[in-house]
Design an enzyme around this catalytic site. Structure first.
Site, short mmCIF file in Angstrom:
data_model
loop_
_atom_site.label_atom_id
_atom_site.label_comp_id
_atom_site.label_asym_id
_atom_site.label_seq_id
_atom_site.Cartn_x
_atom_site.Cartn_y
_atom_site.Cartn_z
N LYS A 1 -40.18 7.50 -17.31
CA LYS A 1 -39.91 6.82 -18.57
C LYS A 1 -40.55 5.45 -18.55
O LYS A 1 -40.46 4.73 -17.56
CB LYS A 1 -38.40 6.70 -18.80
CG LYS A 1 -37.73 8.02 -19.16
CD LYS A 1 -36.27 7.84 -19.47
CE LYS A 1 -35.57 9.16 -19.71
NZ LYS A 1 -35.92 9.81 -20.98
N ASP B 1 -39.14 15.24 -17.65
CA ASP B 1 -38.13 14.44 -18.33
C ASP B 1 -37.20 15.32 -19.19
O ASP B 1 -36.19 14.84 -19.70
CB ASP B 1 -38.81 13.37 -19.20
CG ASP B 1 -37.88 12.24 -19.58
OD1 ASP B 1 -36.75 12.21 -19.05
OD2 ASP B 1 -38.29 11.40 -20.40
N ARG C 1 -31.62 20.07 -19.65
CA ARG C 1 -31.48 21.49 -20.02
C ARG C 1 -31.61 22.39 -18.79
O ARG C 1 -31.07 23.48 -18.77
CB ARG C 1 -32.50 21.84 -21.11
CG ARG C 1 -33.93 21.73 -20.70
CD ARG C 1 -34.86 21.65 -21.90
NE ARG C 1 -34.84 20.34 -22.54
CZ ARG C 1 -35.55 20.01 -23.61
NH1 ARG C 1 -36.32 20.90 -24.19
NH2 ARG C 1 -35.49 18.78 -24.11
N1 BES Z 1 -31.79 11.81 -21.20
C1 BES Z 1 -32.86 12.03 -22.08
C2 BES Z 1 -32.46 12.00 -23.55
C3 BES Z 1 -31.94 10.70 -24.10
C4 BES Z 1 -32.77 9.84 -24.79
C5 BES Z 1 -30.61 10.38 -23.98
C6 BES Z 1 -32.25 8.68 -25.32
C7 BES Z 1 -30.11 9.19 -24.51
C8 BES Z 1 -30.92 8.35 -25.18
C9 BES Z 1 -33.49 13.39 -21.83
O1 BES Z 1 -33.44 13.86 -20.53
C10 BES Z 1 -34.94 13.28 -22.17
O2 BES Z 1 -35.63 12.55 -21.52
N2 BES Z 1 -35.36 14.02 -23.18
C11 BES Z 1 -36.70 14.02 -23.62
C12 BES Z 1 -37.13 15.46 -23.82
C13 BES Z 1 -38.60 15.64 -24.00
C14 BES Z 1 -39.33 15.28 -22.73
C15 BES Z 1 -38.87 17.08 -24.35
C16 BES Z 1 -36.77 13.26 -24.94
O3 BES Z 1 -35.87 13.39 -25.76
O4 BES Z 1 -37.71 12.51 -25.13
ZN ZN Z 2 -31.80 13.16 -19.42
ZN ZN Z 3 -35.05 13.19 -19.31
#
Ligand code: BES
Ligand code: ZN
Ligand code: ZN
Length: 469
Positions: free
Chosen positions: A249, A319, A323
């Site tokens: 990230k 990331d 899931r």
């Molecule tokens: N933990 C994050 C989602 C998240 C984002 C939670 C902001 C709380 C606040 C999750 O694991 C993630 O990184 N999701 C990605 C998925 C993508 C890579 C398909 C996302 O939402 O960008």
């Molecule tokens: Zn996450």
């Molecule tokens: Zn993530």
């Protein structure tokens, strides 16, 4: 926090009266206000305001005007009163109200507002720690059930606020273990070796980059009178910290990722609240827990994971880790022959982008009835749910060229739905997915939810299990 039922106002601590806006005179009849104060309130109650200030130099006094049916505003007023009391460095107050239902909602607002995550502050901020309830007919048990629920919510907020250097999968498992034992909830903690023998490829895959072992936590509440019933099975995302893995990230996106176990905290806190209330429900909570890091032997894009149920998953983004661990837990849930599986997860930024911090994004597969019940429970407690479409076409977007499915949809559209579809692939029972990414953690002050971890969703699930399930 101490809550007392009192018969008399102590004359020195801050006092708040909660009265019906359309019936102030009756509501104030037995209150400790002087005739002059009563007259002032009657004269001003009609004005478009929610709180009247009767404070003098030596004593704080507020009258909260309750409009029929609007408990949300009442809890917000409790938050406002709490802030005022704390600003003046007072730690206790007395609540007068002649209707117990209303007084309990107000109390709930107070208890949630008084929470602060201050354990790492050398100088502690002032907190309301004592509430005296001067309320006709209020029973100790009624008051305690509100206190129990709020304590569960605040316990979850503590876990979510705790940084990963303190709370990793193992320490979290230990805390849940001890809490479960003290409440009579059955608990089993599966450690790394057992997770390996179970071949939970999703959880193990995400855990590869971590120096800490993974944990799989099983909590079960099964009071005797419901032992034969099909359980409700909860699944909570327990990513103790989400760096994104090799898809690390960037910018500020990593800042609040200690909160990526909020789904796990939500489900654990709810089962504990249910146990405290001794609700007659068979309930299981499954929590896969690990952090997601890019070090050493971290899983990489292109890797193919064999999941607990045998599904082959192509990793296209490290990331999209939540899931993967949830999929194993959902597949594991099937063995309970559940009435319904409900998961809570800070799963996608897309959910937050879609509706912000004002509610939970949800989808269901063969669980229409539960979804309707949950929406109603959400409206009851003002932790609302927005249902999103779950058409089969979205399932097409996670098909993989080299494996059965992949862990992220093609393109940027409908990210919260393709994530939900991924999870639904593993559920063999009615399934509801709650994406709490928008609501779990708030950098700015968010009313009764405060700053940081909110505990959003626990009151909703508790209300569902208690009243609507
Ligand atoms: N933990 C994050 C989602 C998240 C984002 C939670 C902001 C709380 C606040 C999750 O694991 C993630 O990184 N999701 C990605 C998925 C993508 C890579 C398909 C996302 O939402 O960008
Ligand atoms: Zn996450
Ligand atoms: Zn993530």
């Amino acid at each position: 926090m101490t809550v007392n039922i009192v018969k008399k106002y102590g004359d020195t601590e801050p006092l708040v009266l909660v009265v019906r806006k359309n019936n102030v005179a009756d509501c104030m009849k037995n209150s400790p206000l002087s005739d002059k104060e009563k007259a002032f309130v009657e004269k001003n109650a009609e004005k478009n305001c929610k709180i009247l200030n009767l404070s003098t130099l030596d004593i704080q006094k507020y009258v909260v005007l309750y409009e029929d049916g609007n408990l949300k505003t009442l809890r917000d007023s409790a938050n406002a009163v709490c802030t005022k009391v704390e600003k003046s460095k007072k730690e206790s107050l007395t609540v007068f109200c002649d209707e117990k239902e209303i007084s309990l909602a107000f109390l709930e607002g107070l208890l949630l507002s008084a929470y602060k995550f201050d354990k790492y502050k050398s100088e502690k901020p002032t907190k309301v720690t004592t509430v005296n309830m001067l309320v006709k007919g209020l029973k100790k048990s009624e008051m305690e059930s509100v206190l129990n629920l709020c304590e569960s919510v605040c316990m979850a907020r503590d876990w979510v606020n705790e940084p990963v250097m303190v709370l990793n999968a193992d320490t979290f498992a230990k805390i849940l273990h001890d809490e479960a034992v003290s409440l009579g909830v059955d608990v089993t903690i599966l450690k790394q070796k057992q997770i390996e023998s179970l071949k939970m490829g999703g959880l193990l895959g995400v855990n590869r980059g971590s120096v800490d072992e993974a944990r799989f936590i099983v909590l079960e509440w099964k009071p005797e009178n419901v032992a034969g019933e099909q359980p409700v099975v909860f699944v909570g995302k327990g990513i103790m910290y989400d760096t994104g893995g090799l898809n690390i990230k960037t910018g500020d996106y990593m800042y609040d990722m200690k909160s990526d176990m909020a789904g796990a905290a939500t489900m654990a806190a709810t089962i504990f609240a249910v146990a405290k209330d001794k609700l007659p429900i068979h309930l299981v909570a499954l929590i896969p827990a690990t952090d997601n890091r890019p070090c050493g032997n971290a899983y990489a894009n292109g890797d193919i994971l064999k999941m607990y149920d045998g599904t082959m998953v192509e990793v296209v983004n490290t990331d999209a880790e939540g899931r993967l661990i949830l999929a194993d837990a959902i597949a594991y849930a099937n063995r309970y022959n559940p009435k319904v599986i409900v998961d809570a997860a800070t799963l996608t930024g897309a959910a937050e982008r879609a509706i912000g911090k004002y509610g939970i994004v949800a989808m269901h597969q063969n669980a229409q009835e539960t979804m309707e019940q949950l929406k109603k429970a959400g409206d009851d407690v003002y932790e609302r749910i927005a249902e999103f479409p779950f058409w089969e076409e979205y399932g097409e977007l996670i098909k993989s060229d080299v494996a059965d499915i992949k862990n992220s949809g093609a393109g940027v559209n409908a990210g919260m739905i393709t994530a939900g579809k991924f999870l639904a692939h593993f559920a063999k029972a009615p399934f509801v997915h709650l994406d709490i990414a928008g609501v779990a953690f708030c950098e700015k002050d968010y009313g009764i939810y405060g700053k940081g971890a909110t505990g959003f969703g626990i009151r909703l699930l508790h209300q569902w299990l208690k009243e609507r399930c």
